[in-house]
Design an enzyme around this catalytic site. Structure first.
Site, PDB file in Angstrom:
ATOM      1  N   CYS A  69     -12.070   3.032 -29.200  1.00  0.00           N
ATOM      2  CA  CYS A  69     -13.367   3.662 -29.483  1.00  0.00           C
ATOM      3  C   CYS A  69     -14.172   3.877 -28.207  1.00  0.00           C
ATOM      4  O   CYS A  69     -15.214   3.242 -28.006  1.00  0.00           O
ATOM      5  CB  CYS A  69     -14.137   2.807 -30.471  1.00  0.00           C
ATOM      6  SG  CYS A  69     -13.170   2.547 -31.947  1.00  0.00           S
ATOM      7  N   GLU A  70     -13.666   4.700 -27.333  1.00  0.00           N
ATOM      8  CA  GLU A  70     -14.353   5.069 -26.093  1.00  0.00           C
ATOM      9  C   GLU A  70     -13.899   6.486 -25.761  1.00  0.00           C
ATOM     10  O   GLU A  70     -12.712   6.789 -25.848  1.00  0.00           O
ATOM     11  CB  GLU A  70     -13.891   4.200 -24.906  1.00  0.00           C
ATOM     12  CG  GLU A  70     -14.051   2.736 -25.079  1.00  0.00           C
ATOM     13  CD  GLU A  70     -15.247   2.159 -24.346  1.00  0.00           C
ATOM     14  OE1 GLU A  70     -15.940   2.898 -23.616  1.00  0.00           O
ATOM     15  OE2 GLU A  70     -15.474   0.964 -24.522  1.00  0.00           O
ATOM     16  N   GLU A 113       3.876  -6.605   1.851  1.00  0.00           N
ATOM     17  CA  GLU A 113       3.515  -6.995   0.479  1.00  0.00           C
ATOM     18  C   GLU A 113       3.535  -5.788  -0.450  1.00  0.00           C
ATOM     19  O   GLU A 113       2.520  -5.431  -1.044  1.00  0.00           O
ATOM     20  CB  GLU A 113       2.103  -7.612   0.469  1.00  0.00           C
ATOM     21  CG  GLU A 113       1.907  -8.787   1.395  1.00  0.00           C
ATOM     22  CD  GLU A 113       0.432  -9.205   1.526  1.00  0.00           C
ATOM     23  OE1 GLU A 113      -0.452  -8.512   0.970  1.00  0.00           O
ATOM     24  OE2 GLU A 113       0.165 -10.218   2.175  1.00  0.00           O
ATOM     25  N   PRO A 114       4.680  -5.131  -0.599  1.00  0.00           N
ATOM     26  CA  PRO A 114       4.700  -3.928  -1.436  1.00  0.00           C
ATOM     27  C   PRO A 114       4.621  -4.286  -2.918  1.00  0.00           C
ATOM     28  O   PRO A 114       5.165  -5.292  -3.355  1.00  0.00           O
ATOM     29  CB  PRO A 114       6.065  -3.314  -1.115  1.00  0.00           C
ATOM     30  CG  PRO A 114       6.926  -4.493  -0.797  1.00  0.00           C
ATOM     31  CD  PRO A 114       6.020  -5.479  -0.099  1.00  0.00           C
ATOM     32  N   GLY A 115       3.938  -3.468  -3.673  1.00  0.00           N
ATOM     33  CA  GLY A 115       3.895  -3.639  -5.122  1.00  0.00           C
ATOM     34  C   GLY A 115       4.330  -2.352  -5.787  1.00  0.00           C
ATOM     35  O   GLY A 115       5.453  -2.193  -6.263  1.00  0.00           O
ATOM     36  N   ARG A 116       3.419  -1.370  -5.739  1.00  0.00           N
ATOM     37  CA  ARG A 116       3.629  -0.103  -6.447  1.00  0.00           C
ATOM     38  C   ARG A 116       4.956   0.583  -6.104  1.00  0.00           C
ATOM     39  O   ARG A 116       5.647   1.083  -6.980  1.00  0.00           O
ATOM     40  CB  ARG A 116       2.478   0.839  -6.081  1.00  0.00           C
ATOM     41  CG  ARG A 116       2.434   2.094  -6.914  1.00  0.00           C
ATOM     42  CD  ARG A 116       1.405   3.081  -6.364  1.00  0.00           C
ATOM     43  NE  ARG A 116       0.175   2.495  -5.960  1.00  0.00           N
ATOM     44  CZ  ARG A 116      -0.924   2.441  -6.712  1.00  0.00           C
ATOM     45  NH1 ARG A 116      -0.921   2.952  -7.917  1.00  0.00           N
ATOM     46  NH2 ARG A 116      -2.023   1.877  -6.251  1.00  0.00           N
ATOM     47  N   TYR A 155      -9.247   5.291 -12.908  1.00  0.00           N
ATOM     48  CA  TYR A 155      -9.194   5.974 -11.606  1.00  0.00           C
ATOM     49  C   TYR A 155      -9.046   7.487 -11.761  1.00  0.00           C
ATOM     50  O   TYR A 155      -8.912   8.191 -10.759  1.00  0.00           O
ATOM     51  CB  TYR A 155      -7.990   5.507 -10.779  1.00  0.00           C
ATOM     52  CG  TYR A 155      -7.809   4.020 -10.664  1.00  0.00           C
ATOM     53  CD1 TYR A 155      -8.624   3.260  -9.835  1.00  0.00           C
ATOM     54  CD2 TYR A 155      -6.792   3.378 -11.365  1.00  0.00           C
ATOM     55  CE1 TYR A 155      -8.432   1.894  -9.722  1.00  0.00           C
ATOM     56  CE2 TYR A 155      -6.598   2.015 -11.250  1.00  0.00           C
ATOM     57  CZ  TYR A 155      -7.423   1.278 -10.429  1.00  0.00           C
ATOM     58  OH  TYR A 155      -7.231  -0.068 -10.315  1.00  0.00           O
ATOM     59  N   TYR A 173       0.797  -1.717 -12.156  1.00  0.00           N
ATOM     60  CA  TYR A 173      -0.589  -1.755 -12.648  1.00  0.00           C
ATOM     61  C   TYR A 173      -0.702  -1.149 -14.044  1.00  0.00           C
ATOM     62  O   TYR A 173      -1.691  -0.527 -14.390  1.00  0.00           O
ATOM     63  CB  TYR A 173      -1.523  -1.052 -11.643  1.00  0.00           C
ATOM     64  CG  TYR A 173      -1.363  -1.598 -10.240  1.00  0.00           C
ATOM     65  CD1 TYR A 173      -1.816  -2.883  -9.943  1.00  0.00           C
ATOM     66  CD2 TYR A 173      -0.713  -0.876  -9.246  1.00  0.00           C
ATOM     67  CE1 TYR A 173      -1.640  -3.419  -8.680  1.00  0.00           C
ATOM     68  CE2 TYR A 173      -0.530  -1.405  -7.974  1.00  0.00           C
ATOM     69  CZ  TYR A 173      -0.990  -2.667  -7.696  1.00  0.00           C
ATOM     70  OH  TYR A 173      -0.811  -3.198  -6.452  1.00  0.00           O
ATOM     71  N   GLY A 176       0.757  -1.242   0.000  1.00  0.00           N
ATOM     72  CA  GLY A 176       0.000   0.000   0.000  1.00  0.00           C
ATOM     73  C   GLY A 176       0.787   1.292   0.000  1.00  0.00           C
ATOM     74  O   GLY A 176       0.208   2.354  -0.246  1.00  0.00           O
TER      75      GLY A 176
END
Ligand code: LLP
Length: 420
Positions: free
Chosen positions: A342-343, A273-276, A316, A371, A239
């Site tokens: 196409c959005e 549990e680091p990710g980012r 986000y 991510y 986190g």
């Protein structure tokens, strides 16, 4: 020391001009700096060296095998949330005894695979899951090591989509009900209680909510100890946030020292549990401007990477800095940087003050290591892009660009639709 820097007016990744890599692999592509990855992991790990700990890199942030292997080589464990991530972790060489399995909806087959692999522990998110793990373990003839993911009901003060430790979120077992769940676990014959776990959210820019959660967990551990339940592992989840624009998250050393003050002498091995924070700023997405256009209201820069390649801005409303790969004196304009999908939600930046780049010029979308690729899709039948790792002046394609064949792999036209 930054590993993405301009030298001779060219944005480099370590020793290589990004332009050169683009010539070799085409665009778009994800690009990672080896030395940034190593530094981020090492700084984080060493920040906790005062106490027994294990850094379980969160595979979901970026699950490329080469990156997993790199962290494994540095002594890291991994946090997985699916059978697929478990498979990757094992293929990346992870030590099963350093794997934790999180996630709110583990299937029986996934539980079975993890048990057979001999993982360190399951972070369990419901009483029913306890029962299921107990049953699967019984069938296989193993004892399943478990910890319970507690929902401490704490506001992590982050984006609602990535906030996970509030009562209204689906995650974990309410802290008030957790003692009951532990009692249930202690009665199930094929479970072994070894830990406690929480993860309150992602992209956290303050330590305070984590400390509040930690204090609640400690209280619970003391209570469990009185009931003769031994908690060896205290898993605080991941986190820790990073700087995308002007956020000022605590440095890992500050984050760690605040946590260490709380857990020193508490008698648990700490798991994180680091990710980012490890991969986010170690990677960029490189894309090419295809066209520019304008109307009375707006200017658009249409690039060859879209929301299928990097969904964070669309999903986000996240900010990612965008830099020209070639440094030049250009007019500054206000533009939307958009992809080919196409959005209308397909944008990398909205109303951004940006240098007026023309067709054919390259951009680097910064802070895209976490991510980014791992959330990419094939929407609009766009092959997923290549991934490249740079170490000094060497580049390695660590994932080939997909081709059209990859897009239809597994699809079948039933016989009756084929006219004879
Ligand atoms: N552990 C658990 C149980 C998690 O659910 C997560 C992230 C992590 C660890 C790693 O968190 P980190 O250190 O990376 O913040 N797609 C979103 C982020 C979703 C995070 C989900 N869980 C984004 O692009 O911002």
């Amino acid at each position: 020391m930054h590993f993405f820097e301009y030298k001779n007016r060219q944005l480099h990744c370590e020793g290589i001009p990004i332009q050169e890599i683009a010539k070799k692999v085409g665009t778009p592509f994800y690009l990672y700096s080896y030395h940034t990855l190593v530094r981020h992991f090492t700084v984080f790990d060493e920040a906790f060296k005062g106490i027994p700990h294990l850094i379980c890199y969160s595979v979901k942030a970026n699950s490329n095998l080469a990156l997993l292997r790199l962290f494994v080589n540095l002594g890291g464990g991994v946090d997985v949330v699916s059978g697929g991530e478990l498979y990757r972790a094992l293929r990346g060489g992870a030590d099963p005894q350093k794997i934790v399995f999180s996630g709110v909806g583990k299937r029986e087959d996934e539980i079975g695979d993890a048990l057979r692999a001999g993982i360190l522990m399951f972070n369990v998110e419901s009483s029913q899951e306890l029962q299921t793990i107990n049953e699967v373990a019984g069938r296989i003839g193993k004892k399943a090591p478990i910890s319970i993911r507690v929902n401490p009901d704490i506001d992590p003060k982050t984006h609602p989509y990535i906030s996970t430790g509030l009562k209204q979120n689906k995650f974990g077992i309410d802290i008030l009900r957790a003692p009951m769940a532990y009692r249930l676990a202690s009665q199930l014959p094929n479970l072994k209680i070894i830990g406690i776990d929480c993860h309150i959210g992602s992209q956290l820019v303050e330590v305070e909510p984590i400390i509040q959660a930690l204090r609640k967990l400690k209280e619970l551990v003391e209570r469990l100890r009185k009931e003769e339940m031994e908690i060896q592992y205290l898993d605080l989840g991941g986190g820790l946030g990073i700087t995308y624009e002007d956020e000022e998250p605590p440095h890992p050393i500050e984050y760690a020292s605040t946590i260490l003050e709380e857990v020193r002498g508490f008698g648990c091995t700490l798991i994180l549990e680091p990710g980012r924070v490890i991969v986010g700023n170690a990677g960029v997405l490189v894309s090419k401007v295809l066209y520019t256009k304008e109307n009375e209201e707006k200017r658009f820069m249409i690039v060859d990477a879209g929301m299928n390649d990097l969904v964070r801005p669309s999903y986000y409303g996240s900010y990612h800095q965008i830099l020209p790969v070639k440094e030049e004196i250009r007019e500054e304009i206000l533009a939307d940087v958009v992809g080919p999908i196409c959005e209308s939600s397909d944008f990398l930046a909205k109303g951004r003050k940006i240098q007026n780049l023309g067709a054919g010029e390259l951009i680097a979308v910064m802070s895209a290591g976490a991510y980014g690729f791992s959330m990419s899709t094939n929407y609009n039948s766009r092959p997923r892009v290549a991934e490249v790792l740079v170490r000094n002046d060497q580049m390695f394609v660590i994932r080939q660009r997909e081709g059209y064949e990859d897009l239809i792999r597994g699809e079948v036209i039933p016989e009756f639709l084929i006219k004879k």
